[in-house]
Design an enzyme around this catalytic site. Sequence first.
Site, short mmCIF file in Angstrom:
data_model
loop_
_atom_site.label_atom_id
_atom_site.label_comp_id
_atom_site.label_asym_id
_atom_site.label_seq_id
_atom_site.Cartn_x
_atom_site.Cartn_y
_atom_site.Cartn_z
N PRO A 260 -4.73 24.63 5.78
CG PRO A 260 -6.23 24.09 7.31
CD PRO A 260 -5.63 25.27 6.95
NE ARG A 262 0.72 16.33 1.78
CZ ARG A 262 0.75 16.45 -0.37
NH1 ARG A 262 0.28 15.47 -0.06
NH2 ARG A 262 1.38 17.46 -0.51
CB CYS A 328 -2.51 1.98 -22.60
SG CYS A 328 -2.66 1.73 -23.38
C1 LIG Z 1 -1.39 24.23 -1.79
C2 LIG Z 1 -1.86 24.87 -0.91
C3 LIG Z 1 -2.20 25.03 0.91
C4 LIG Z 1 -2.28 23.48 0.69
O1 LIG Z 1 -1.30 22.98 0.95
P1 LIG Z 1 -1.49 21.60 2.09
O2 LIG Z 1 -0.06 21.05 1.65
O3 LIG Z 1 -2.52 20.45 1.47
O4 LIG Z 1 -1.74 22.04 2.85
C5 LIG Z 1 -1.81 25.48 0.96
N1 LIG Z 1 -1.95 26.90 0.78
C6 LIG Z 1 -1.76 27.34 -0.56
C7 LIG Z 1 -1.30 29.01 -1.08
C8 LIG Z 1 -1.12 26.33 -1.82
O5 LIG Z 1 -0.63 26.73 -3.06
#
Ligand SMILES: *Cc1c(COP(=O)(O)O)cnc(C)c1O
Length: 403
Positions: A260, A262, A328
């Site tokens: 996780p 976000r 800008c």
């Molecule tokens: C970006 C990413 C995540 C995290 O994604 P979220 O949407 O922020 O939870 C997890 N694993 C991989 C491989 C990613 O590229």
Amino acid sequence: MINFKELATTYKTPLYIYDLDYMTKQYEELKEAFKGKKSILAYAIKSNSNLSVIKHFATLGSGADCVSIGEVRRAFLAGVPSYKIIFSGVGKSDDEIREAIESDILYINVESEAELGRVELIAKELGAVCRISIRVNPNIDPLTHPYISTGLHDNKFGVEIDAAKRMYIKANNSEHLDPVGIHFHIGSQLTELKPIYESAVIVADLVRSLSNIKIELKFFDIGGGLGVVYKNETTIKPYDYAQAILGALKGLDLTIICEPGRFLTANGGYFLTKVLYEKQNGSKRFVVVDGAMNDLLRPSLYKAYHKIEAITNSTTDESEADVVGPVCESGDFFAKNYSLPILEHNDLLVIHSAGAYGFGMGSNYNTRGRSAEVAIKGGEARVIRKREEFEDLIALEKDFLVK
Ligand SMILES: *Cc1c(COP(=O)(O)O)cnc(C)c1O
């Protein structure tokens, strides 16, 4: 309640503020959902890579999902143990692969047959055995924004099921590769459970078919992607998420790895900016603020919605305005047609949900120093990254002036 006014006075604006106590709550809720099962939450560092944020999660027991060797180094610096660090990403350089193998992390997530070849070669040069996982692309539409959708064959991520199977056989026959895991990550800001479940079923089937040919995997890596509320989205409950995964795994005894980003950080972060002026072009109203797209790119990049809260003594009626920064570019905005009262010089705007993909996507465009970052823990605020000064911005140039 966070006292934004006081924080603005103490630390100036623009400013990122992270509520670590909120992030703890999110971490615990997700961890709890997998209770009773072997699981590791590997925090996706790219969502917010401040060392203190990573350290905070490491202290809670989190691992780290990294997409560059720089992120792997951050994870180590922040105290994440090597056996909880994963290195993913569609393009890893030889140097990155070498360092990852030497650092003895949990595994490298391999995203193509060519990459598998490179990893094997480098492991052989080092006289090492590299633990790997293969990122499978289940070809399921995650029903999210196309820029953050990653699980369709149109996307650059992962390999098809058939290719994955070939790669597992190859890895299993290699003296320098140890296939221990399987991985999928179909997109970000996911708000529908069905595509996740369907992907997990496809990937779990592959695990079973590998088991039939005596390739026994240990880790079932379900990626990240859990969505959060920016406006009024209906999101997936961690409990339902975990149940769906466990349902797909039926009978398989694997350690679940979840990555996780976000979900842990987005709504624990705020971007605080100060109003410079109001401006009217014909019938169009603009609120010009001191923060810009170089601080928080999501509105410009994805037309992402962020809730904006005004801290003002103004008692005028609300009317629609575009909230724009000083950079800008016409794309430099935080919101379009957002209802706000008439604002005064030095009023504050709190831009919500800025904890994920905020600071990290920042730049120095227009020779703007990046904002400071402040963390709040147990009610106490402290700086976790200093504001960039002009001297910092020219440090790598000033001794190299052309003659
Ligand atoms: C970006 C990413 C995540 C995290 O994604 P979220 O949407 O922020 O939870 C997890 N694993 C991989 C491989 C990613 O590229």
